[in-house]
Design an enzyme around this catalytic site. Structure first.
Site, short mmCIF file in Angstrom:
data_model
loop_
_atom_site.label_atom_id
_atom_site.label_comp_id
_atom_site.label_asym_id
_atom_site.label_seq_id
_atom_site.Cartn_x
_atom_site.Cartn_y
_atom_site.Cartn_z
N ASP A 153 42.50 33.38 0.64
CA ASP A 153 43.08 34.54 1.34
C ASP A 153 43.32 35.76 0.46
O ASP A 153 43.61 36.83 0.96
CB ASP A 153 44.44 34.16 1.95
N ARG A 225 49.50 48.62 23.60
CA ARG A 225 48.83 49.77 24.24
C ARG A 225 47.98 50.54 23.20
O ARG A 225 46.82 50.85 23.44
CB ARG A 225 49.93 50.65 24.84
#
Ligand code: ADP
Length: 365
Positions: A153, A225
């Site tokens: 990672d 959104r």
């Protein structure tokens, strides 16, 4: 002349074998005995020749080009308890080991440092309970520890690259290249999930290297959104310009501002419902850990293995445990405790959505 134990612990990563090979050979070259401890801390706690094996120069022949870790890795509950660490201490003394090199993630390195700081009280207890002799007590006063970071990672603070990260990145890019071809043929969109729970390095760099249309990582949250509008806007523009394929990369730890994880299916639904794209999800999973290490990891794991041996030979009882790091192409040593602590603080800040703090912590390195 030291007797060195080397182990791999936590999640495997490409480059662990080249690292172990380098420790074994550099150790022997410097006149030390080297033992490979199999199955991580589990092997240290169980002990005996089944798990702790003296390793010779030729035993690691060919390991430079082998993926994973040939000495095994494991997670070990017992080592988290003092009783487990007491057994590990006894097993090491039985084998004459007085220096330990651990290649693993932040958990493994935390365990290593804890073990070292507890060492004086562990040997005291072993002497009191007559599990070791006075002579063994005298010759094992100090335990030298050195950590190296094996993690795909690239999630450890204080180092530019962890062992395995570039190999994993390469694997992801190749997989996306394959997906590209089919996406282009069918004019499809693909959502590709990559690893990275607290760290979006793999997702971000894979996105740059494959020119993905959109990338979702833990470090850059937005309200549902916002990211949905932005993604649709960008993908829509690309499609309007005649692009036949769409690639969206989602790091497994991607989250939105409203505290909820972003799943690939959620991203898929947005592309289907708002843009009408034929969309598929591909989770790369453990393929990202597999295969041989790329040249960068082979070379830097080797240099780090040599430096780890130097570190355990040079450190004395007062030196804080070092972690081998890469900074601006140089192999260096940093205090292990500081690197682990900073890494955990960054992870906690991301988990608690305190992104400003996470970024300022990373900048402070
Ligand atoms: P990673 O090293 O990849 O972060 P883990 O967090 O699972 O993986 O740690 C690997 C092993 O290291 C654990 O199974 C345990 O044996 C040991 N370990 C981790 N944290 C500690 C700790 N705080 N104290 C003692 N041992 C630990």
């Amino acid at each position: 002349r030291k007797t060195i134990g080397v182990m791999t612990s936590g999640g495997d990563s490409p480059g662990m074998n080249p690292f172990v090979r380098a420790v074994v050979r550099a150790g022997i070259y410097k006149g030390c005995k080297v033992f490979c401890i199999h199955e991580g801390y589990e092997g240290l706690v169980r002990g005996g020749e089944k798990y702790i094996k003296e390793t010779q120069w030729h035993d690691v022949r060919g390991w430079l080009v082998e993926g994973g870790t040939n000495i095994g890795t494991a997670r070990c509950k017992e080592f988290r308890e003092r009783s487990g660490r007491l057994k590990a201490c006894k097993n090491m003394i039985d084998m004459g080991i007085d220096a330990l090199i651990v290649c693993g993630g932040d958990g493994s390195l935390t365990g290593a440092d804890r073990f070292r700081s507890e060492w004086p009280s562990l040997i005291e207890e072993l002497l009191q309970t007559e599990q070791i002799s006075q002579q063994q007590f005298n010759t094992h006063q100090n335990l030298n520890i050195c950590g190296a970071v094996g993690s795909i990672d690239n999630d450890m603070s204080s180092t530019d690259a962890t062992i395995g990260a570039f190999s994993s990145l390469d694997r992801i890019c190749r997989a996306i290249d394959y997906i590209d071809a089919t996406a282009n043929s069918h004019s499809r969109a693909f959502i590709v999930e990559v690893m990275g729970r607290h760290c979006g390095w793999l997702g971000l760099l894979a996105g740059l290297a494959t020119s993905a249309d959109y990338i979702l990582i833990p470090e850059k949250p937005a309200s549902s959104r916002e990211w949905q509008d932005q993604m649709c806007d960008i993908v829509g523009k690309h499609r309007a310009r005649g692009k036949r394929k769409t690639i969206v990369i989602v790091a497994e730890g991607a989250i939105s501002n409203d505290l909820s994880p972003i799943s690939c299916d959620q991203v898929k639904d947005v592309l289907v419902n708002r843009l009408g794209l034929d969309t598929r999800v591909t989770t790369l999973g453990h393929v990202q850990r597999g295969g041989t290490a790329v040249a960068f990891d082979r070379i830097y794991a080797t240099l780090q293995g040599v430096e780890a041996v130097n570190a355990v030979l040079e450190c004395d009882a007062d030196t804080p445990s070092p972690m081998i790091a890469i900074k601006e192409d140089q192999i260096t040593r940093v205090p292990l405790v500081d690197a682990v602590e900073l890494t955990q603080q960054v992870a906690k800040s991301i988990e608690s959505r305190n992104f400003k703090k996470a970024i300022s912590l990373r900048d402070s390195e």
